[in-house]
Design an enzyme around this catalytic site. Sequence first.
Site, PDB file in Angstrom:
ATOM      1  N   TYR A 198       0.840  -1.205   0.000  1.00 53.66           N
ATOM      2  CA  TYR A 198       0.000   0.000   0.000  1.00 53.66           C
ATOM      3  C   TYR A 198       0.869   1.247   0.000  1.00 53.66           C
ATOM      4  CZ  TYR A 198      -3.660   3.327   0.838  1.00 53.66           C
ATOM      5  OH  TYR A 198      -4.523   4.378   0.687  1.00 53.66           O
TER       6      TYR A 198
ATOM      7  N   PHE B 146      -7.361  22.034 -24.296  1.00 53.55           N
ATOM      8  CA  PHE B 146      -7.636  20.607 -24.431  1.00 53.55           C
ATOM      9  C   PHE B 146      -8.859  20.326 -23.562  1.00 53.55           C
ATOM     10  CE2 PHE B 146      -7.519  16.124 -23.448  1.00 53.55           C
ATOM     11  CZ  PHE B 146      -7.638  15.653 -24.743  1.00 53.55           C
ATOM     12  N   THR B 147      -9.683  19.379 -24.008  1.00 50.80           N
ATOM     13  CA  THR B 147     -11.001  19.153 -23.391  1.00 50.80           C
ATOM     14  C   THR B 147     -10.936  18.995 -21.869  1.00 50.80           C
ATOM     15  OG1 THR B 147     -10.708  16.816 -23.915  1.00 50.80           O
ATOM     16  CG2 THR B 147     -11.958  18.132 -25.499  1.00 50.80           C
TER      17      THR B 147
ATOM     18  N   ASP C 163       2.010  20.803 -19.910  1.00 55.33           N
ATOM     19  CA  ASP C 163       1.348  19.526 -20.175  1.00 55.33           C
ATOM     20  C   ASP C 163       2.339  18.710 -21.001  1.00 55.33           C
ATOM     21  OD1 ASP C 163      -0.063  17.393 -21.210  1.00 55.33           O
ATOM     22  OD2 ASP C 163      -1.924  18.513 -21.460  1.00 55.33           O
TER      23      ASP C 163
ATOM     24  N   LYS D  83       0.163   8.228 -23.307  1.00 51.42           N
ATOM     25  CA  LYS D  83       0.573   8.574 -24.674  1.00 51.42           C
ATOM     26  C   LYS D  83       2.071   8.296 -24.838  1.00 51.42           C
ATOM     27  CE  LYS D  83      -3.386  11.052 -24.220  1.00 51.42           C
ATOM     28  NZ  LYS D  83      -4.235  11.007 -23.013  1.00 51.42           N
TER      29      LYS D  83
ATOM     30  N   ARG E 183     -13.011  16.023 -33.558  1.00 52.45           N
ATOM     31  CA  ARG E 183     -12.331  17.080 -32.809  1.00 52.45           C
ATOM     32  C   ARG E 183     -12.792  18.405 -33.411  1.00 52.45           C
ATOM     33  NH1 ARG E 183      -9.845  14.913 -28.134  1.00 52.45           N
ATOM     34  NH2 ARG E 183     -12.064  15.180 -27.919  1.00 52.45           N
TER      35      ARG E 183
ATOM     36  N   PHE F  35     -18.745  15.204 -25.879  1.00 53.10           N
ATOM     37  CA  PHE F  35     -18.373  14.395 -27.039  1.00 53.10           C
ATOM     38  C   PHE F  35     -18.210  12.918 -26.701  1.00 53.10           C
ATOM     39  CE2 PHE F  35     -13.945  13.854 -25.801  1.00 53.10           C
ATOM     40  CZ  PHE F  35     -13.767  14.903 -24.924  1.00 53.10           C
TER      41      PHE F  35
END
Length: 472
Positions: A85, A137-138, A228, A271, A395, A462
Amino acid sequence: MTTDTPRTMGQQFGRRSWAEPWKIKMVEPLNMTTRDQRVRAMAEAGYNTFLLRSEDVYIDLLTDSGTSAMSDRQWAGLLLGDEAYAGSRNFYHLEEVVRRIYGYRHVLPTHQGRGAEHLISRAAIQPGQRVPGNMYFTTTRLHQELAGGHFVDVIIDEAHDPASQHLFKGNIDLGKLEQAIQAVGPAQVAYVSLAATVNMAGGQPVSMANAREVRALCHRHGVRLFLDATRLMENAFFIQEREPGYEGRSIAEIAAEFCGYADGAWMSAKKDSLVNIGGWLAVNDDELYQELCNLVVVYEGLHTYGGMAGRDMEAMAIGIEESAREDHLRSRIGQVRYLGELLLDWGVPIVQPVGGHAIFLDARRFYPQLPQDAFPAQTLAAELYLDSGVRSMERGIASAGRDPKTGDHHRPALELTRLTIPRRVYTQAHMDVVAESVKAVYDRREEARGLRMVFEPKYLRFFQARFEPLCD
Ligand code: F0G
């Protein structure tokens, strides 16, 4: 500038192509469907590719997020998972790798990118403050808004023009940024949000010079700069390829310099880092870290696992090292370019220059007969699926959502359908099949009538919205 792709290299050297720097050890069979099956599946999914079952998809280009193939070393890493943990050794491995490669002092794991976005937005935004950034970005913008912030787009104008050949379309416009800060005063600016590469602009990179200048501007005003870093390695590849002075520098050196201009970063490791799940948040400031360290326990998990299993942290630590390899990036971005060049040869309108993670079809030029309110990019994604079972993602206006103040649609200049290439998953033959299907849909473009939205969720619509075809 070198833009080597399998084809251009073939022309240059008399057919001496390069190939992927890996071979295949395990395969996953794909499902082929009939047109009748796809018509049924698309209707059941409300003409939203997010609502399709993956079993009904042939080549899945919905996203490059969490869809990459892990290496044998990463799979081996899973067996080294220390599922304690607290204080798992895999956390310390991850912490060491993030510190060494990205260069930040304090590292917190999160279950994925939006977990990190949530924490940084909560800790660093006061209600009413502005958050300037290089295109929205969303999930990033939503977390900024939920924390009471107001996103301001300060990307260069070229980013909104799919035909502009600017080599660094992700750059921040320093004049716009200065104006955004002056308009409310630096105290009312939470931080500057810099993404590299810029997903919604087409995977477009930010130059090192721009990052340096943005840093200097932020410094002058005493405003923090957060990065980011989701596709930073792909950004570093473009800098190495295109920016004078960086040709001879390694990807790792470039990435480290770039990160050095920011006060911290958040990451969707799904990514660049070649894993199916995971993320992190890293900052230099001790006080901010203490607050984030407390928040992570509330929303993600203890600060040494942050919502991740030990094994997944191990796979991520190994994936980060692999993501900075030049042969990997050359083949990854080379494959995206291969698809882009086929489409350009056939006159299909796409965002140029081709970016790092995807080909973006320009639905405005694809379907000039459709107004934006008829969801041209969503229509194109549906048509492509119906043609061949290839799954892509909208998009455009559906992704852009609504202005929280006026309630009206955001109407982005870019109305795009994204063919997103997972890393190390598909072959050149798959790219040929995809290109031929896009071409077939392009040849029938005059028949398209568009869609109307019949169900709209409140947040990030979306993902789950439903549509119906418009008739004549
Ligand atoms: N930042 C960028 C630039 C992204 O592209 C994403 C996710 C996130 C943050 C959020 O990370 O998904 O791990 O929570 N992009 C995915 C995509 C969903 O398909 O482009 P996440």
